[in-house]
Structure formats: structure tokens, C-alpha cells
Design a protein around this motif. Structure first.
Motif, PDB file in Angstrom:
ATOM      1  N   PHE A 177      56.511  53.782  43.906  1.00 33.38           N
ATOM      2  CA  PHE A 177      56.021  54.078  42.563  1.00 33.38           C
ATOM      3  C   PHE A 177      56.763  53.301  41.471  1.00 33.38           C
ATOM      4  CE2 PHE A 177      55.466  57.801  45.316  1.00 33.38           C
ATOM      5  CZ  PHE A 177      54.081  57.801  45.384  1.00 33.38           C
ATOM      6  N   CYS A 198      50.422  54.962  42.746  1.00 30.99           N
ATOM      7  CA  CYS A 198      49.592  56.120  42.444  1.00 30.99           C
ATOM      8  C   CYS A 198      48.112  55.753  42.598  1.00 30.99           C
ATOM      9  CB  CYS A 198      49.856  56.607  41.011  1.00 30.99           C
ATOM     10  SG  CYS A 198      51.535  57.205  40.739  1.00 30.99           S
ATOM     11  N   HIS A 243      52.134  61.477  39.340  1.00 33.66           N
ATOM     12  CA  HIS A 243      51.127  62.210  40.108  1.00 33.66           C
ATOM     13  C   HIS A 243      50.873  61.447  41.407  1.00 33.66           C
ATOM     14  CE1 HIS A 243      50.276  64.920  36.780  1.00 33.66           C
ATOM     15  NE2 HIS A 243      50.219  63.872  35.974  1.00 33.66           N
ATOM     16  N   VAL A 244      51.309  62.009  42.510  1.00 31.74           N
ATOM     17  CA  VAL A 244      51.257  61.282  43.781  1.00 31.74           C
ATOM     18  C   VAL A 244      50.078  61.703  44.654  1.00 31.74           C
ATOM     19  CG1 VAL A 244      53.739  60.872  43.782  1.00 31.74           C
ATOM     20  CG2 VAL A 244      52.829  62.940  44.858  1.00 31.74           C
ATOM     21  N   ALA A 283      47.988  58.988  46.411  1.00 30.77           N
ATOM     22  CA  ALA A 283      48.774  57.752  46.389  1.00 30.77           C
ATOM     23  C   ALA A 283      48.605  56.995  47.709  1.00 30.77           C
ATOM     24  CB  ALA A 283      50.246  58.073  46.151  1.00 30.77           C
TER      25      ALA A 283
END
Length: 625
Positions: free
Chosen positions: A89, A127, A186-187, A190
Motif C-alpha cells: 500500500f 487498494c 481500505h484494504v 485489495a
């Protein structure tokens, strides 16, 4: 065996490093965890302090103040060669837009190239939607994404795999925001993108080949449109190329029904000795022929040690027996002048059908035996998904008495259909098998056939029939007047593409060893590319035509292939404009650039497009607007 070396960059609270270190065998893997912050900056984060304690207890090396865009500065030369580099990320900061984050990725990948092992991997978790690839659900518009594949290309990396990033799979991992802030990314949804090194995209120098015609050696340069396509030996033992695999399967199965005689394929250099009577599936000769200049080579006849010069198998005929064809673009005086200085013109065969007459006129031809000839062929053609300037062809020739024609013909076609249907359905799901049947379609003469099949492997909604080959039943022979001959010609490359679901013919000719690793002996499974979602680049070009010279669209496509090194995958006609006063005509086309096995950057494409403009002006006598 030395332990695998893992480098973790951009660690926030070091929870990923701590969790990973506790799931891996320390004797088989060594980890170096790094972050951009100073150690003092993390002292106020109790979670980070706990993770650092866990790492130190396990002997994991931790470094602070490491800039992931300057990795070569952080490691001495002897301390590089990492097997994996992880960056989870990445983000420039709260106010950074997509452009800044693209720049971060581009510099990161360029930095990875300095410290990654040759067969290493770079793992980048993003993400949902950030990557800009079809793997994202939903997929963002390209201009609004981080364009991760294009940024990786700047460092010489291709996307080889992508799968969901599941935090639960790494117990204890807690994603942080940029610079270790409490607000996390916000994963959900992902993806982990796995990149590997690409073969270098180089402007290849033309290789020099030598060929023996009778008792004289000649040399010639590899045509630019066939760079890397000559003398590859895919059909020869001990090659494990899928083209050879399918050819051998095809021949083995036919051998169960007919006595076989395999013929040795002559050199691809074709001295023209008259036009073949077999016209079905032949290309337009000589406009589609690829011409070469043969120069007398008086060097030692032994194979040279210089790797840039290669010998091609001796052509089994002498120049006195057959005359070389003339280049239609040159006059008699010029050609005669060239021959004085030891240069003659020749062309590469556009089909194995040119050898049919020599085979069926052989005095020892045995009726009822199936003669098989396999080899590479070369021709100019328009750029499309299913046409190739170089491919492998197999020729089946069956001779028999005229009163037995119907029986032999139906037997050969029946066996061939069963074999092809079986091959084409081995790698497909049961629900797809009924739609892949091979068909023999009558030609207007009512005697010959085209071998066709649907293209469902590439596009489930396509209604296009692909032509696998031809069946000619009208071949005659002045020597064996009481016999009939059936000649079957098949495109092995297209057959391989259909069987394994390889949507790009260029992949068959790659020099990347990873291609052959997809093929397990004795198994046919769907092909999995090691270069996913390569970016496309579109460039438009318009130009004024020269009324006296005309416009050759085939040459237009050929120049595009040569200049782009086969990276132009599509040429779309956009518009035609005629000036109201001068009546001069202008054409506009759109070129789509894309690779299938290596990196291609926007800058490289821009350079190719500029060169293309110059080349069409020089060779096609048009004036770019």
C-alpha cells in the motif's frame, strides 16, 4: 542452498514484517525490514515498538531511513540480490493525487532493478481500483488509476501474477495509513501484484545467415520483418516447443491409419522453378513474398564461430537446375549489374505448397502412403490477431489410383477431423467442447476445401471462422497420370494457439524461457501468460498520397511491423479526406502498440511512431501531415 533474501520496504508499524518472520523458516529465509521514518519517529507508537521487539528477538534485520526510490544507496553491492521485494500500500501522502503516486511507483520499480536478483519478484499491494488493470473489480478508468503495469515497465518489469491481498492470511498484520498514521487504508478488495524482470527490449541487429546452393555458399541478412524468426528449429529434436509437440501428435495419430513417409524439409530460400498448380490457400505472389539479397560468400565453408552468423541447411538443388526469381521491383539491367558483383535475388517460401510438384513427380512415389513435410514459411500480410509473417506448416500428400479416390479422400478427412477435434478439446471445459468442431468447407470449384474452426478460445462471442488450412483434391501429375493426389496444408502455429488458448502468435516466438515452462510433457492445459495486462498505446497518423505512386497498404503494414519490432497489434483505418481545391487525398490510420512478453514504455512508442513517419515518407512516397 543459500536462504532466500526478502526485502520489505515502506513498513509502517512493522506488523507485516513481524507476522511474516514468524511464519517463515529462519534457516530458509532471511528478512530485512525497512521504513522511511527514523527510529525516533516510531517511539510514540506502542504497536510499532512491540513489533520491533518481536523482530529483534528473531534476529530479523531492521533498517530505518531507507528510501524505497533509492535502494542502491541503502545497500552495498555485495549486499543486494534480493529474491523478493515487498511494498504494501504505497502512498505519497494525504494530498497526493494519482500522478504523484504513479511517480512514486515508477521510481520504486527503477530502484528495484538495482537490487533484485535476476529471477526475483517484486510484490506490490494496492487498494481496490488503484492498479488500473482488469483484475480490479470494478476497474477504474486508465487515466484515474496508478497505471501500475506501465510504471513497472519503466524499471523493466512485467506483471506476472495478481491475486487478492488477504490480511487474515498474515496473522497479526495491521495496515496503517501513509507514514504510519492511525487512519488505515481500505484494504477490502485489495490486490497483490507480482512483477518479474522482462527481457530487455533492444533494437536487435540483423543476423547474417549463410546458405549453400549447389557448390556455392551465399550469405544474406535477416529481413527486418522477420527479426528473430529464422532458423529457430522449433520442429527439430530435441525441441520441446508446443509447435513440435502438436506436429508429432498429429503425425503419430495419422500413422495409425496410413503408412507414413516423412520428408526432410528443404531450405526456406526458394528458387522459383515455375508456379505451383496448387493455388488454394496460396498467398498473392510475388507481392506477399519476402525478398532477400544473396551475396557470394567465399569464406571458409565450415560453420563460423561468430554467433551473429548462422548456417542454414543446404538447399538440395543447384543454381543451374533452377533459376532464382527476380525481384519484381527491379529492372533487368539493375539485376544483371548486381549479379556481376556476386549478388542475386531470392525470396523465402510463402508456403510448403511450392514443394508439392517436386514430391509427387518423384519416380519412387508409393501410392497409398502418406507423405509428410513440415517446416517454417514466411510471407507479408496485414496486421491482425490471426495472421503471421512467419509460421510453421505441415503438408500431407496422399496419392492413389483414380478409381479409389472417394474412399481414400473420405478416409483421410475423417481421420484428420477426429484427430483435430480431439486436440482442440483437450484443454477445454466439457461445456465448451461441442462448439469447437473442425469443418471442411467446400470451395467454389466444388473440389477443394478450407479447414475452419470457431475462435471461441479467444472470444466466446465471436462468430468468426478461423482458417486452419486447406485440402486440395485437384492436383495432377504428368508422370503418374493414373493417380489422384490429395494435399492437406495446415497452419501449426494457429493450431497451437487454439489448443492452448494462446491469444497472441508473437508469444510462440519469444526468447523468454518462461514460455516453455508452461508446457508439461504429456499434458495439455490452458496457457497462463507470465506477462499480464500489458498497456496499449494508440497513435494516429495521417498523410497525403502521391497520386503517381499510389498507396500499397500491405507495405504500410510491413513498415509498421519492422519499425515497431512487431509491437503494433492493430492498424485501423479512420478516415479519407480529399482537399476540395487541390483534390489531393489524405488517409488517416490509428496504430495500437502493445507487447505480449516484455516491457514497452510510452517513450519507446513515441520514438517508434516518429521513426514510422519517416519510413513511410521514404519508402511509400507519402507526405505525413
Amino acid at each position: 542452498m543459500a536462504p532466500r533474501r526478502l526485502l520489505l520496504v515502506g513498513e509502517g508499524n512493522f506488523s507485516f514484517a513481524a507476522a511474516l518472520s514468524e511464519t517463515l523458516d529462519p534457516n530458509a529465509t532471511s528478512i530485512i525490514a525497512t521504513c522511511l521514518q527514523r527510529q525516533a519517529d516510531l517511539a510514540r507508537d506502542p504497536l510499532a515498538e512491540e513489533n520491533l521487539r518481536r523482530l529483534r528477538e528473531r534476529g530479523t534485520e531492521v533498517r530505518f531511513g531507507v528510501d524505497c526510490t533509492q535502494l542502491a544507496d541503502a545497500f552495498e553491492l555485495h549486499d543486494r540480490e534480493f529474491d523478493r521485494i515487498y511494498f504494501n500500500f504505497p502512498h505519497c501522502g494525504r494530498k497526493a493525487g494519482v500522478a504523484k503516486n504513479r511517480e512514486l511507483l515508477a521510481k520504486f520499480f527503477q530502484s528495484c532493478a538495482d537490487v533484485l536478483a535476476e529471477a526475483g519478484e517484486v510484490h506490490v499491494a494496492l487498494c481496490r481500483g488503484q492498479g488500473g488493470t482488469p483484475a480490479d473489480k470494478p476497474m477504474r478508468e486508465w487515466h484515474n488509476s496508478w497505471q501500475v503495469v506501465a510504471m513497472a515497465a519503466l524499471g523493466g518489469f512485467i506483471l506476472s501474477d495478481v491475486h487478492p491481498f488477504i490480511c487474515k492470511a498474515v496473522p497479526g498484520y495491521r495496515c496503517t495509513g501513509y507514514r504510519s498514521q492511525d487512519k488505515t487504508f481500505h484494504v477490502e478488495g485489495a490486490l497483490n501484484h507480482i512483477f518479474t524482470r522482462s527481457l530487455p527490449f533492444e533494437c536487435s541487429q540483423p543476423r547474417i545467415f549463410r546458405i549453400r546452393l549447389g557448390d556455392q555458399w551465399f550469405s544474406f541478412s535477416e529481413p527486418a520483418t522477420l527479426a528473430g524468426k529464422l532458423n529457430r528449429g522449433f520442429l527439430e529434436a530435441p525441441s520441446c516447443h508446443p509447435v513440435r509437440t502438436i506436429n508429432e501428435k498429429l503425425i503419430d495419430e495419422l500413422g495409425k491409419a496410413f503408412p507414413l513417409k516423412r520428408l526432410k524439409c528443404p531450405s526456406p530460400v526458394w528458387p522459383q522453378g515455375g508456379t505451383s498448380v496448387l493455388t488454394s490457400w496460396n498467398c498473392d505472389f510475388p507481392s506477399a513474398a519476402i525478398w532477400i539479397s544473396l551475396f557470394e560468400d567465399n569464406s571458409d565453408s565450415e560453420s563460423p564461430t561468430d554467433g551473429t552468423i548462422q548456417d542454414i541447411e543446404e538447399l538440395q538443388m543447384s543454381l543451374s537446375e533452377r533459376s532464382l526469381p527476380r525481384n519484381p521491383e527491379r529492372g533487368d539491367k539493375e539485376e544483371a549489374h548486381e549479379e556481376i558483383y556476386g549478388q542475386v535475388k531470392a525470396c523465402l517460401r510463402s508456403s510448403l505448397l511450392v514443394h508439392v510438384q517436386a514430391i509427387i513427380q518423384a519416380p519412387d512415389l508409393v501410392p497409398g502412403s502418406l507423405y509428410i513435410l513440415s517446416g517454417p514459411v514466411f510471407r507479408k500480410n496485414l496486421i491482425s490477431a490471426f495472421t503471421m509473417p512467419a509460421f510453421h506448416e505441415t503438408l500431407l500428400i496422399l496419392g492413389f489410383n483414380q478409381n479409389l479416390k472417394d474412399g481414400y479422400l473420405q478416409s483421410l478427412l475423417s481421420h484428420l477431423k477426429c484427430i483435430l477435434d480431439h486436440l482442440l478439446t483437450q484443454a477445454l471445459l466439457e461445456s465448451s467442447k461441442l462448439s469447437r468442431s473442425v469443418k471442411f468447407v467446400f470451395q467454389p470449384n466444388g473440389k477443394d476445401y478450407m479447414i475452419t474452426v470457431k475462435s471461441h478460445n479467444f472470444d466466446p462471442h465471436s462468430t468468426e471462422d478461423l482458417i486452419l488450412g486447406s485440402v486440395t483434391t485437384s492436383a495432377t501429375n504428368i508422370i503418374h497420370k493414373d493417380q489422384c493426389f490429395v494435399v492437406v496444408s495446415m497452419n501449426l502455429d494457429l493450431l497451437v494457439m487454439l489448443i492452448w488458448g494462446i491469444s497472441d502468435w508473437r508469444m510462440l516466438w519469444t526468447f523468454d524461457n518462461r514460455f516453455l515452462k508452461n508446457f508439461v510433457p504429456g499434458k495439455i492445459e490452458p496457457f497462463k501468460s507470465y506477462s499480464l495486462y500489458p498497456p496499449c498505446y494508440a497513435h494516429d497518423i495521417s498523410f497525403w498520397l502521391d497520386e503517381k505512386k499510389g498507396f500499397n497498404e500491405l507495405e504500410f503494414h510491413t513498415v509498421a511491423r519492422e519499425v515497431s519490432q512487431n509491437t503494433v497489434i492493430s492498424i485501423q483505418f479512420l478516415s479519407r479526406f480529399q482537399h476540395p481545391k487541390t483534390e489531393q487525398v489524405s488517409l488517416c490510420y490509428r496504430l495500437i502498440y502493445q507487447t505480449c512478453d516484455k516491457t514497452l514504455t510510452r517513450q519507446q512508442v513515441a520514438s517508434m511512431q516518429s521513426q514510422f513517419r519517416e519510413e513511410i515518407q521514404r519508402r511509400l512516397h507519402v507526405t505525413p501531415r
